[in-house]
Design an enzyme around this catalytic site. Structure first.
Site, PDB file in Angstrom:
ATOM      1  N   LYS A  31     -33.343  40.110 -34.710  1.00  0.00           N
ATOM      2  CA  LYS A  31     -34.450  39.257 -34.156  1.00  0.00           C
ATOM      3  C   LYS A  31     -33.684  37.992 -33.358  1.00  0.00           C
ATOM      4  O   LYS A  31     -34.051  37.674 -32.322  1.00  0.00           O
ATOM      5  CB  LYS A  31     -34.963  38.721 -35.437  1.00  0.00           C
ATOM      6  CG  LYS A  31     -36.554  37.988 -35.184  1.00  0.00           C
ATOM      7  CD  LYS A  31     -36.966  37.549 -36.369  1.00  0.00           C
ATOM      8  CE  LYS A  31     -37.732  38.464 -37.418  1.00  0.00           C
ATOM      9  NZ  LYS A  31     -38.033  38.161 -38.672  1.00  0.00           N
ATOM     10  N   ARG A  65     -36.392  32.415 -40.458  1.00  0.00           N
ATOM     11  CA  ARG A  65     -36.705  33.595 -40.414  1.00  0.00           C
ATOM     12  C   ARG A  65     -35.575  34.418 -40.668  1.00  0.00           C
ATOM     13  O   ARG A  65     -34.591  34.235 -39.982  1.00  0.00           O
ATOM     14  CB  ARG A  65     -37.372  34.078 -38.892  1.00  0.00           C
ATOM     15  CG  ARG A  65     -38.281  32.946 -38.535  1.00  0.00           C
ATOM     16  CD  ARG A  65     -38.673  33.347 -37.101  1.00  0.00           C
ATOM     17  NE  ARG A  65     -39.377  34.514 -36.706  1.00  0.00           N
ATOM     18  CZ  ARG A  65     -39.566  35.097 -35.637  1.00  0.00           C
ATOM     19  NH1 ARG A  65     -39.396  34.481 -34.524  1.00  0.00           N
ATOM     20  NH2 ARG A  65     -40.322  36.298 -35.613  1.00  0.00           N
ATOM     21  N   GLY A  70     -40.423  44.181 -43.442  1.00  0.00           N
ATOM     22  CA  GLY A  70     -41.231  43.445 -44.944  1.00  0.00           C
ATOM     23  C   GLY A  70     -40.154  43.137 -45.944  1.00  0.00           C
ATOM     24  O   GLY A  70     -40.483  42.505 -46.912  1.00  0.00           O
ATOM     25  N   MET A  85     -37.461  40.848 -45.751  1.00  0.00           N
ATOM     26  CA  MET A  85     -37.202  39.347 -46.002  1.00  0.00           C
ATOM     27  C   MET A  85     -38.470  38.540 -45.386  1.00  0.00           C
ATOM     28  O   MET A  85     -38.861  38.793 -44.260  1.00  0.00           O
ATOM     29  CB  MET A  85     -35.874  39.265 -45.468  1.00  0.00           C
ATOM     30  CG  MET A  85     -34.937  39.940 -46.328  1.00  0.00           C
ATOM     31  SD  MET A  85     -33.391  39.821 -45.623  1.00  0.00           S
ATOM     32  CE  MET A  85     -33.251  41.318 -44.766  1.00  0.00           C
ATOM     33  N   ARG A 116     -38.945  43.847 -29.969  1.00  0.00           N
ATOM     34  CA  ARG A 116     -37.969  44.798 -30.627  1.00  0.00           C
ATOM     35  C   ARG A 116     -38.562  46.056 -30.003  1.00  0.00           C
ATOM     36  O   ARG A 116     -39.695  46.279 -29.729  1.00  0.00           O
ATOM     37  CB  ARG A 116     -37.857  44.873 -32.054  1.00  0.00           C
ATOM     38  CG  ARG A 116     -39.027  45.092 -32.803  1.00  0.00           C
ATOM     39  CD  ARG A 116     -38.981  44.849 -34.349  1.00  0.00           C
ATOM     40  NE  ARG A 116     -40.251  44.794 -34.688  1.00  0.00           N
ATOM     41  CZ  ARG A 116     -40.420  44.115 -36.252  1.00  0.00           C
ATOM     42  NH1 ARG A 116     -39.372  44.093 -36.917  1.00  0.00           N
ATOM     43  NH2 ARG A 116     -41.545  43.876 -36.491  1.00  0.00           N
ATOM     44  N   HIS A 153     -48.308  46.882 -43.537  1.00  0.00           N
ATOM     45  CA  HIS A 153     -47.017  47.268 -44.065  1.00  0.00           C
ATOM     46  C   HIS A 153     -47.086  48.943 -44.152  1.00  0.00           C
ATOM     47  O   HIS A 153     -46.025  49.436 -43.910  1.00  0.00           O
ATOM     48  CB  HIS A 153     -46.914  46.754 -45.462  1.00  0.00           C
ATOM     49  CG  HIS A 153     -45.706  47.231 -46.133  1.00  0.00           C
ATOM     50  ND1 HIS A 153     -45.734  48.120 -47.213  1.00  0.00           N
ATOM     51  CD2 HIS A 153     -44.462  46.750 -46.038  1.00  0.00           C
ATOM     52  CE1 HIS A 153     -44.240  48.463 -47.618  1.00  0.00           C
ATOM     53  NE2 HIS A 153     -43.572  47.606 -46.901  1.00  0.00           N
ATOM     54  N   SER A 189     -17.733  80.034 -40.606  1.00  0.00           N
ATOM     55  CA  SER A 189     -19.162  79.129 -40.719  1.00  0.00           C
ATOM     56  C   SER A 189     -18.878  78.133 -41.930  1.00  0.00           C
ATOM     57  O   SER A 189     -18.361  78.874 -42.986  1.00  0.00           O
ATOM     58  CB  SER A 189     -20.346  79.938 -40.894  1.00  0.00           C
ATOM     59  OG  SER A 189     -21.498  79.556 -41.073  1.00  0.00           O
ATOM     60  N   CYS A 197     -23.725  76.564 -41.873  1.00  0.00           N
ATOM     61  CA  CYS A 197     -24.996  76.721 -42.241  1.00  0.00           C
ATOM     62  C   CYS A 197     -25.420  76.135 -43.472  1.00  0.00           C
ATOM     63  O   CYS A 197     -26.301  76.689 -44.113  1.00  0.00           O
ATOM     64  CB  CYS A 197     -24.777  78.433 -42.362  1.00  0.00           C
ATOM     65  SG  CYS A 197     -23.657  78.921 -43.503  1.00  0.00           S
ATOM     66  N   TYR A 249     -21.915  75.579 -33.029  1.00  0.00           N
ATOM     67  CA  TYR A 249     -23.255  75.683 -33.487  1.00  0.00           C
ATOM     68  C   TYR A 249     -23.642  74.867 -34.848  1.00  0.00           C
ATOM     69  O   TYR A 249     -22.603  74.850 -35.746  1.00  0.00           O
ATOM     70  CB  TYR A 249     -23.955  76.943 -33.368  1.00  0.00           C
ATOM     71  CG  TYR A 249     -23.420  77.533 -34.591  1.00  0.00           C
ATOM     72  CD1 TYR A 249     -24.116  78.035 -35.892  1.00  0.00           C
ATOM     73  CD2 TYR A 249     -22.399  78.793 -34.697  1.00  0.00           C
ATOM     74  CE1 TYR A 249     -23.655  78.789 -36.739  1.00  0.00           C
ATOM     75  CE2 TYR A 249     -21.851  79.630 -35.583  1.00  0.00           C
ATOM     76  CZ  TYR A 249     -22.445  79.570 -36.726  1.00  0.00           C
ATOM     77  OH  TYR A 249     -22.086  80.263 -37.706  1.00  0.00           O
TER      78      TYR A 249
HETATM   79  P1  ADP Z   1     -41.129  39.551 -40.066  1.00  0.00           P
HETATM   80  O1  ADP Z   1     -39.738  39.884 -39.815  1.00  0.00           O
HETATM   81  O2  ADP Z   1     -41.471  39.632 -41.363  1.00  0.00           O
HETATM   82  O3  ADP Z   1     -42.049  39.953 -38.663  1.00  0.00           O
HETATM   83  P2  ADP Z   1     -41.089  36.771 -38.803  1.00  0.00           P
HETATM   84  O4  ADP Z   1     -39.810  35.969 -38.970  1.00  0.00           O
HETATM   85  O5  ADP Z   1     -41.150  37.772 -37.534  1.00  0.00           O
HETATM   86  O6  ADP Z   1     -41.087  37.804 -40.043  1.00  0.00           O
HETATM   87  O7  ADP Z   1     -42.116  36.088 -38.989  1.00  0.00           O
HETATM   88  C1  ADP Z   1     -43.431  36.479 -38.977  1.00  0.00           C
HETATM   89  C2  ADP Z   1     -44.531  35.724 -38.327  1.00  0.00           C
HETATM   90  O8  ADP Z   1     -44.477  34.234 -38.496  1.00  0.00           O
HETATM   91  C3  ADP Z   1     -44.164  35.969 -36.913  1.00  0.00           C
HETATM   92  O9  ADP Z   1     -44.859  36.970 -36.504  1.00  0.00           O
HETATM   93  C4  ADP Z   1     -44.941  34.811 -36.231  1.00  0.00           C
HETATM   94  O10 ADP Z   1     -46.458  34.963 -36.243  1.00  0.00           O
HETATM   95  C5  ADP Z   1     -44.604  33.713 -37.345  1.00  0.00           C
HETATM   96  N1  ADP Z   1     -43.867  32.837 -36.860  1.00  0.00           N
HETATM   97  C6  ADP Z   1     -42.373  32.748 -37.059  1.00  0.00           C
HETATM   98  N2  ADP Z   1     -41.805  31.600 -36.539  1.00  0.00           N
HETATM   99  C7  ADP Z   1     -42.758  31.071 -35.801  1.00  0.00           C
HETATM  100  C8  ADP Z   1     -42.491  29.873 -34.980  1.00  0.00           C
HETATM  101  N3  ADP Z   1     -41.464  29.329 -34.887  1.00  0.00           N
HETATM  102  N4  ADP Z   1     -43.560  29.585 -34.551  1.00  0.00           N
HETATM  103  C9  ADP Z   1     -45.105  30.200 -34.970  1.00  0.00           C
HETATM  104  N5  ADP Z   1     -45.020  31.010 -35.506  1.00  0.00           N
HETATM  105  C10 ADP Z   1     -43.806  31.481 -36.191  1.00  0.00           C
HETATM  106 MG    MG Z   2     -41.799  39.762 -37.160  1.00  0.00          MG
HETATM  107 MG    MG Z   3     -42.673  40.231 -43.018  1.00  0.00          MG
END
Ligand code: ADP
Ligand code: MG
Ligand code: MG
Length: 867
Positions: free
Chosen positions: A23, A93, A102, A104, A335, A453, A761, A828, A848
C-alpha cells in the site's frame, strides 16, 4: 548513516514494496506520478520487525522519527496535528509487502478530540461529528479490541430514539448522543477513557497495526500462502479526505476492468456521503459506479482516465479505492486487481493485443491458483434447465459446487474432516471464517456486494461463491431459510458462482472445456519453456482429459490401480497367495490379457507420445481379502483351507509396510510379475503400432530402487524379454527402462543408477517421507501441532521442501547429468502440479513434470512464469 524507519510518500516509489509495504509503495508511486493522493508518511516494515525484536516496544528513535516526519507532513498539508485551528486528521492503515485482505484494519479521523472537534465543526459542520463518532468506534474496535456489537447497539438506540433510517442520516444532535454513548462504552469495555491526546492516539494505533501482524488470523493466512512471518507490516499515516460531507461527496472501490468477466469498463461500487469501509462492510447497499457518470460526469471522466493511466503504468488491471470530497477526486489505493479466472485470461489477452503488456507479462500476471476455477466442473446444462432455483444472489466467483450446508466455519471443518463436500452459508463472512472457507466447496452469503470479504477471498481461492443472496435469512437458532424453506445443517444445496443461482439438493456437475483466450495463454506459455508437462493417468479417460488440457505424455501409470478392479482382483490375489512359481504363473497368465488390454487402450489414446508405466509398487497385503466371504471364496479357488489362507495373509503383514516388501523388492522376489507386465506392455505396443502406424514410446519405470544392482537385476530380464518379443514381431517399439528416484540413497548414488537407466523420475511423495522419516498417511496428526507451534510453516507433501529434500534432488540431478548429460529427468509425485514446487524443478533442470489431468494447464502456465 543511520537506518531510516519512517518515509514521506514523496520519498518512496513502487520498488520499495518490501520496506514500505504494498500500500505504502503504491501510494508513494502515485504521488510520484502526480495523482491526487492525500499525502502521508510510512512507518516501515523494518520498524515492525524491530518492534518484535525489542520486546514489543516502539523504540524511542522510531517515535522521534515519526514526530519529525509528521512535522514535515504538516508543512506539506498546511495543517497541524492536534490543533483546533485547521487541524490535520489522519488515517492509520496497515500494509504488508503482500496484500492480506481484511487481515489488518484501518482507523480513520485520528487526531480528533473534544477540542479539535470544535475547531473542525466550524470548518466542516456536521462532518466533524460524524468523523469523531467513527474514530471512537474504529479506535475502540481496532486498537482496543472492543466488540463491534456494543457500538452497534448504541447506534441502534440512537437511530430508534431519533427515528432515523441509517447512520448516514443522523443530525448533529443525534451524533452528539452517539458520541456520548460510544465514549461510555469505550470506558466500560476498555477500562479507561478514550485517549484525548492525538499523539497518544497515533502511537497506540501504530502499535495496534504492528500487533495485528501476529494475530492467529494473519498467521493462518500467511501459512496458507507460504508467506514468511518475518516480513512485518508497514503503517501508513495519511491525511484524511472526507467522503462524508453530503451528497457531493462519496467513497468507493473500483476496478479498471470488470473483475468477473474481464470486460474493459470502469467497474465498481460507491456510496454518497460515506467514509472508509462503509462500501464493503455490507451495512449499506452500494450503488454501481456507472451512476457517477450522470451525477458527477467530470469526476467520472477524470477517474476513468486515471484508471487507464494506472493500467498503462503498472501493466495490469487495477483495483482502486477512492474518495470524492465536495466534488474533488482523491485516490487512496491501487493494486493489481483480483479477478475470476475467466476475467484473468481475457484481460491478459486483451492487454497484449492493446500493447499494454507483453506476452511474458501476461503469462506472469495469471494467478495460477485462480486458474483452477476455469477447470472446475460446471452444472450439467440439461439438469440446470429443468431445475428451479431457490435463490439468486451476485455471481461473485465462478464454478459450480454442491455440498452439505454448514452455518459456521467450525462446522464446515468438521464436515470436511468427515470427507464431506461443504457449502458454507453465512450472513456475511469475516476473516474468522477463512479456514471454513478454505475447506468448503462453495460459499453463499445473504449480504454483501461483489467486493465484500466473501467475494474477494473466494475469488482468491478460486472457489464458487454467491454473495448478497436476499433469499437467505437466518432464524433465531441460526438456521437458514431459503425462500421460505428451512435447511438444517447437513442438508444439501448447490450454488453456481457464475450465475449467482442457488439450488436445492446436490446437482450433477460436468466438465468444462478450455476457452479460446485461455488456450492463447497456454500456447504462449508453451513457447516460453522447453519443459514438458506430462500427466498422471491410470485410465484412457484420464489420458484423454489430460491431452485435451495439453499434456504431451504420461509420466505415471500406477499399474496397481488396474489390479483393484473387481473382475481381476481375484486373479491378483491368487498370484499373491501362490506358494510355487508354477502356481504364480498360472495366476499371472489370467492377469496378462487384462493388463495388456489396459495398455492397448491407453496407447491407442496416447499414440506416439511417451507413456511411463510404473511396475507394481504397493505392499502385497493391500490386495488381500478382509471379509470372511472373500477369504472363503479365495480359499476355494486356491484349493486350500481358510485357516491356511488366513495364515498366509497373516504372514504378509508388515509392521511398517511403507518401508517393507514393496516397489522393486516385490519383483526381485517374484521376477515373474515384472516379466508379465513387460509382456503386457510390449505386446500391447506391438498391437497398437500395427493399427495406428506410429512408433510407440513406452517407458518402463521400476519403483523404489535404492541400489543400481536392484535396477540391473530387473532391467536385464525386462530388456531381454522385450527385445525377444519385438524381434519376433518385426515391429519397432521404442521402449526404455528407467527408474524412480524416491529413496535418499538413490539420490546419493544417482550417478551409478543413471549409467544404467534410460530415464529418472523423482517420486517426491516417497522421497519426502523417507527424508523426513515420517509417513504421509500418519503425519497429518502431529504435523498439526508442528504448524500450531510454528515448528513447520507448511506441508512438505503439498509443496516441496526447498531446504532439505531439494538438496537431495539437486545432488541426484548433478550426479546423473555428470555421467549422462542428456538423461531425461522428471517428477511424477503430487508436487508436479504445485506451482511453487514446479519453480524448483525448473531451476533444477528437469525435462518434465507430471501431474493430474486437471493440474496440467496450471503446470503449463507455472512453467512459463518467472517465479
Ligand atoms: P484495507 O486494506 O482493509 O482496504 P485501507 O487502509 O485501504 O484498508 O482503508 C480502508 C478504507 O478507508 C479506504 O478504502 C478508504 O475508503 C478509507 N481511508 C483510508 N485512508 C483514508 C484517508 N486518508 N482519507 C479518507 N479515507 C481513507
Ligand atoms: Mg484498501
Ligand atoms: Mg479492511
Amino acid at each position: 548513516m543511520q537506518k531510516q524507519y519512517v518515509y514521506l510518500f514523496s520519498e518512496g516509489d513502487a520498488s520499495m514494496r518490501n520496506t514500505l509495504g504494498g500500500k505504502g509503495a503504491n501510494l508513494s508511486e502515485m504521488t510520484r506520478l502526480g495523482l491526487p493522493v492525500p499525502q502521508g508518511i510510512v512507518v516501515s516494515t523494518d520498524a515492525c520487525v524491530r518492534y518484535y525484536h525489542e520486546d514489543q516496544v516502539i523504540a524511542q528513535d522510531v517515535v522521534d522519527e515519526i514526530d519529525a516526519k509528521l512535522a514535515a507532513l504538516e508543512k506539506v498539508t498546511g495543517k497541524t496535528f492536534g490543533s483546533k485551528k485547521n487541524p490535520l486528521l489522519v488515517s492509520v492503515r496497515s500494509g504488508a509487502r503482500i496484500s492480506m485482505p481484511g487481515m489488518m484494519d484501518t482507523i480513520l479521523n485520528l487526531g480528533l478530540n473534544e477540542d479539535v472537534l470544535e475547531g473542525l465543526y466550524e470548518e466542516m459542520g456536521i462532518t466533524a461529528y460524524d468523523s469523531y463518532r467513527r474514530l471512537i468506534q474504529m479506535f475502540g474496535e481496532v486498537a482496543m479490541g472492543v466488540d463491534k456489537e456494543h457500538f452497534n447497539r448504541d447506534m441502534e438506540t440512537v437511530l430508534v430514539k431519533y427515528n432515523f433510517e441509517s447512520d448516514h442520516d443522523l443530525s448533529v444532535e443525534a451524533l452528539k448522543d452517539v458520541i456520548v454513548k460510544y465514549k461510555d462504552t469505550y470506558l466500560r469495555e476498555v477500562g479507561h477513557e478514550f485517549p484525548s491526546d492525538p499523539k497518544e492516539q497515533l502511537l497506540l494505533a501504530v502499535e495496534s497495526v504492528f500487533k495485528s501482524w501476529n494475530t492467529d488470523r494473519a498467521k493462518y493466512y500467511r501459512k496458507m500462502n507460504g508467506f514468511s512471518d518475518d516480513w512485518g507490516t508497514a503503517v501508513n499515516i495519511q491525511e484524511m479526505v472526507f467522503g462524508n460531507t453530503g451528497q457531493t461527496s462519496a467513497t468507493g472501490v473500483a476496478f479498471s476492468r470488470n473483475p468477473a468477466n474481464g470486460v474493459d469498463e470502469l467497474y465498481g461500487e460507491f456510496l454518497y456521503n460515506a467514509q472508509g469501509e462503509d462500501v464493503v462492510a455490507g451495512t449499506h447497499t452500494p450503488l454501481p459506479l456507472i451512476e457517477l457518470r450522470d451525477t458527477m460526469p467530470d469526476v467520472y471522466e477524470e477517474f476513468r482516465k486515471m484508471s487507464k493511466d494506472l493500467e498503462a503504468h503498472y501493466h495490469d488491471m487495477q483495483d482502486m479505492e477512492f474518495t470524492i470530497e465536495k466534488g474533488k477526486l482523491f485516490i487512496l489505493q491501487t493494486r493489481s486487481g483480483k479477478r475470476t479466472a475467466q476475467a484473468a485470461v481475457k484481460i491478459a489477452v486483451d492487454m497484449v493485443n492493446e500493447g499494454v503488456m507483453t506476452k511474458k507479462e501476461a503469462v506472469n500476471a495469471v494467478d495460477v491458483n485462480v486458474i483452477d476455477g476455469l477447470l472446475h466442473p460446471q452444472f450439467d446444462t440439461k439438469v440446470i434447465e429443468t431445475e428451479v432455483p431457490i435463490g439468486k444472489g451476485l455471481p461473485a466467483s465462478p464454478g459450480a459446487a454442491f455440498g452439505v450446508v454448514a452455518y459456521d466455519a467450525k462446522k464446515a471443518v468438521e464436515y470436511f474432516d468427515k470427507g464431506k463436500k461443504v457449502i458454507l452459508v453465512r450472513l456475511e463472512t469475516s476473516p474468522e471464517d477463512i479456514e471454513g472457507m478454505h475447506v468448503s466447496n462453495g460459499i453463499l452469503t445473504a449480504k454483501g456486494g461483489m467486493t465484500s470479504h466473501a467475494a474477494v477471498v473466494a475469488r482468491g481461492m478460486g472457489k464458487a461463491c454467491v454473495v448478497g443472496c436476499g433469499d437467505v435469512s437466518f432464524n433465531a437458532e441460526g438456521i437458514a431459510t431459503i425462500s421460505g424453506e428451512t435447511y438444517p445443517e447437513g442438508t444439501e444445496i448447490s450454488i453456481d458462482g457464475g450465475t449467482g443461482l442457488v439450488y436445492k439438493g446436490g446437482l450433477q456437475t460436468q466438465d468444462v472445456s478450455i476457452s479460446e483466450d485461455f488456450n492463447t495463454i497456454l500456447n504462449w506459455s508453451d513457447e516460453m519453456t522447453d519443459m514438458k508437462v506430462y500427466t498422471n493417468a491410470d485410465s484412457p479417460a484420464d489420458a484423454l482429459k489430460a491431452l485435451e488440457f495439453g499434456a504431451t505424455g504420461i509420466g505415471l501409470i500406477r499399474t496397481e490401480h488396474m489390479f483393484f478392479e473387481s473382475d481381476r482382483i481375484r486373479a491378483v490375489r491368487e498370484m499373491i497367495i501362490s506358494q510355487t512359481v508354477t502356481q504364480r504363473q498360472i495366476a499371472l497368465r489370467k492377469i496378462l490379457p487384462m493388463q495388456k488390454q489396459d495398455f492397448v487402450d491407453i496407447f491407442s489414446v496416447m499414440k506416439e507420445l511417451p507413456v511411463t508405466i510404473r511396475y507394481l509398487d504397493p505392499p502385497l497385503h493391500e490386495f488381500m481379502p478382509t471379509t470372511t466371504q472373500d477369504i472363503e471364496d479365495l480359499a476355494l479357488v486356491m484349493n486350500m483351507s481358510t485357516t491356511d489362507l488366513r495364515e498366509v495373509i497373516r504372514s504378509l503383514h508388515e509392521y511398517n509396510p511403507m518401508m517393507g516388501h514393496r516397489g522393486c523388492r516385490l519383483a526381485i522376489t517374484y521376477p515373474e510379475i515384472a516379466l508379465m507386465q513387460t509382456q503386457a506392455v510390449i505386446e500391447a505396443a506391438i498391437q497398437v503400432t500395427k493399427t495406428e502406424n506410429v512408433v510407440l514410446q513406452p517407458e518402463i519405470m521400476i519403483p523404489l530402487v535404492g541400489d543400481v544392482a536392484e535396477f540391473n537385476y530387473l532391467a536385464t530380464r525386462i530388456r531381454k524379454l522385450a527385445d525377444e518379443l519385438i524381434e519376433a514381431s518385426g515391429i519397432p517399439v521404442n521402449y526404455r527402462v528407467g527408474t524412480m528416484i524416491e529413496l535418499p540413497r538413490a539420490c546419493l548414488l544417482a550417478d551409478e543408477i543413471a549409467l544404467e537407466a534410460d530415464f529418472l523420475s523423482f517420486g517426491t511423495n516417497d522421497l519426502t517421507q523417507m527424508t523426513y522419516g515420517f509417513s504421509r498417511d500418519d503425519a497429518g496428526v502431529f504435523l498439526k501441532d508442528y504448524y500450531d507451534k510454528g515448528i513447520y510453516g507448511s506441508d512438505p507433501f503439498a509443496s516441496l521442501d526447498t531446504r532439505g529434500v531439494s538438496q537431495l534432488i539437486e545432488i541426484a540431478v548433478e550426479k546423473a547429468r555428470k555421467v549422462k548429460p542428456d538423461i531425461k529427468i522428471g517428477v511424477c509425485g503430487e508436487h508436479g502440479g504445485d506451482p511453487k514446487s514446479i519453480a524448483f524443478f525448473k531451476k533444477a533442470g528437469f525435462n518434465y513434470v507430471s501431474c493430474s489431468p486437471y493440474r496440467v494447464p496450471i503446470a503449463r502456465i507455472a512453467l512459463a512464469q518467472d517465479k
